[in-house]
Design a protein around this motif. Structure first.
Motif, mmCIF file in Angstrom:
data_model
loop_
_atom_site.group_PDB
_atom_site.id
_atom_site.type_symbol
_atom_site.label_atom_id
_atom_site.label_comp_id
_atom_site.label_asym_id
_atom_site.label_seq_id
_atom_site.Cartn_x
_atom_site.Cartn_y
_atom_site.Cartn_z
ATOM 1 N N ARG A 201 0.835 -1.202 0.000
ATOM 2 C CA ARG A 201 0.000 0.000 0.000
ATOM 3 C C ARG A 201 0.865 1.246 0.000
ATOM 4 O O ARG A 201 1.913 1.286 0.651
ATOM 5 C CB ARG A 201 -0.917 0.013 1.233
ATOM 6 N N HIS A 204 -3.577 5.674 0.301
ATOM 7 C CA HIS A 204 -4.881 5.027 0.143
ATOM 8 C C HIS A 204 -4.906 4.047 -1.022
ATOM 9 O O HIS A 204 -5.936 3.411 -1.272
ATOM 10 C CB HIS A 204 -5.954 6.094 -0.094
ATOM 11 N N ILE A 205 -3.798 3.910 -1.726
ATOM 12 C CA ILE A 205 -3.750 3.051 -2.915
ATOM 13 C C ILE A 205 -3.188 1.687 -2.524
ATOM 14 O O ILE A 205 -2.039 1.581 -2.084
ATOM 15 C CB ILE A 205 -2.894 3.688 -4.015
ATOM 16 N N LEU A 218 -4.421 4.960 -12.373
ATOM 17 C CA LEU A 218 -5.259 5.219 -11.212
ATOM 18 C C LEU A 218 -6.639 5.689 -11.661
ATOM 19 O O LEU A 218 -6.786 6.337 -12.699
ATOM 20 C CB LEU A 218 -4.630 6.291 -10.317
ATOM 21 N N THR A 219 -7.632 5.358 -10.872
ATOM 22 C CA THR A 219 -8.980 5.830 -11.164
ATOM 23 C C THR A 219 -9.056 7.332 -10.874
ATOM 24 O O THR A 219 -8.240 7.869 -10.113
ATOM 25 C CB THR A 219 -10.012 5.098 -10.299
ATOM 26 N N LYS A 221 -11.041 8.851 -8.939
ATOM 27 C CA LYS A 221 -11.213 9.027 -7.497
ATOM 28 C C LYS A 221 -9.887 8.862 -6.769
ATOM 29 O O LYS A 221 -9.564 9.635 -5.852
ATOM 30 C CB LYS A 221 -12.239 8.021 -6.966
ATOM 31 N N GLU A 222 -9.095 7.853 -7.154
ATOM 32 C CA GLU A 222 -7.782 7.646 -6.535
ATOM 33 C C GLU A 222 -6.870 8.841 -6.795
ATOM 34 O O GLU A 222 -6.150 9.296 -5.899
ATOM 35 C CB GLU A 222 -7.136 6.376 -7.092
ATOM 36 N N THR A 223 -6.901 9.340 -8.025
ATOM 37 C CA THR A 223 -6.053 10.481 -8.380
ATOM 38 C C THR A 223 -6.448 11.725 -7.601
ATOM 39 O O THR A 223 -5.591 12.447 -7.070
ATOM 40 C CB THR A 223 -6.150 10.764 -9.890
ATOM 41 N N GLU A 225 -7.903 11.923 -4.700
ATOM 42 C CA GLU A 225 -7.506 11.777 -3.301
ATOM 43 C C GLU A 225 -5.988 11.885 -3.153
ATOM 44 O O GLU A 225 -5.485 12.454 -2.174
ATOM 45 C CB GLU A 225 -7.995 10.430 -2.763
ATOM 46 N N LEU A 226 -5.250 11.366 -4.117
ATOM 47 C CA LEU A 226 -3.788 11.447 -4.088
ATOM 48 C C LEU A 226 -3.331 12.901 -4.106
ATOM 49 O O LEU A 226 -2.447 13.301 -3.334
ATOM 50 C CB LEU A 226 -3.211 10.694 -5.286
#
Length: 234
Positions: A201, A204-205, A218-219, A221-223, A225-226
């Motif tokens: 990990r 959050h990924i 990355l999705t 949403k993931e991007t 949040e990153l």
């Protein structure tokens, strides 16, 4: 904008990598070899190895999660037979965010976003990285307790961290710093040898069930949040 940030934002390398390229004389501004600390003004022509570079549009940024196999080296130097960039063979110029040593495997991020790479590799931002570690002999409670408090390696003491035993010879650990071969050196200090090290990990990924040797973008949403966790406003 400082030249090292410009080069990083152009997707050539991380900021640290950009500093090396500048020191090697491979970056020019308007035909003149750039020096450390030089500023890039609007209308300037910046080149890398004689080829003009420019800043990409923000919506063209690339963010990749890769499950690195053992034996792949985290370098942008394509002269290395086992380099990660040739292995992935992405159509745009990208670079790794930090490193996993050649003998380790698991999650690593790649991008063309120099600001993000800079923030994710700076200890002061406190970004978590989680690992699953297997060693060569049975783990004791005192070992787990000791590595959490800090271990003297590389002329410093590692920052306090979280660790927990998951098997006779296996434990999990979460770090917020990234010293060279840190986990291996921490284990060696207590006379343990690492036989397998997997990063599972980054923030959050999670690696999840992503197959070894496979990358994915990355999705959204993931991007999002990153970037938020990295305090980057776009």
């Amino acid at each position: 904008m400082r030249i090292n940030r410009y080069v990083a934002q152009a997707g050539i390398s991380s900021r640290r990598g950009a500093d090396r390229l500048i020191d090697e004389g491979r970056i020019t501004i308007n035909g003149q070899v750039a020096v450390t600390g030089a500023q890039v003004q609007e209308g300037d022509v910046v080149a890398f190895d004689g080829v003009a570079i420019s800043l990409p549009r923000e919506d063209d940024r690339v963010y990749i999660a890769f499950n690195k196999p053992v034996g792949i080296t985290c370098t942008s130097d394509r002269r290395r037979k086992d380099n990660i960039i040739s292995y992935i063979n992405y159509p745009k110029r990208i670079f790794t965010v930090g490193r996993l040593d050649r003998d380790s495997r698991g999650l690593i991020l790649l991008t063309d976003d120099g600001d993000l790479a800079y923030r994710l590799t700076r200890t002061e931002y406190g970004h978590e990285k989680e690992y699953r570690v297997t060693v060569d002999k049975s783990i004791t409670p005192s070992f787990i307790e000791s590595i959490q408090k800090g271990v003297p390696i590389l002329d410093t003491v590692t920052m306090p961290c979280r660790a927990w035993q998951t098997g006779d010879k296996e434990f999990g650990i979460i770090l917020t710093q990234g010293l060279n071969r840190q986990i291996r050196r921490m284990c060696e200090h207590f006379r343990y040898s690492v036989t397998d090290l997997v990063r599972t990990r980054i923030m959050h990924i999670a690696l999840g069930s992503q197959p070894v040797g496979i990358w994915r973008e990355l999705t959204p949403k993931e991007t999002e949040e990153l970037l938020r966790l990295s305090r980057i406003k776009r």
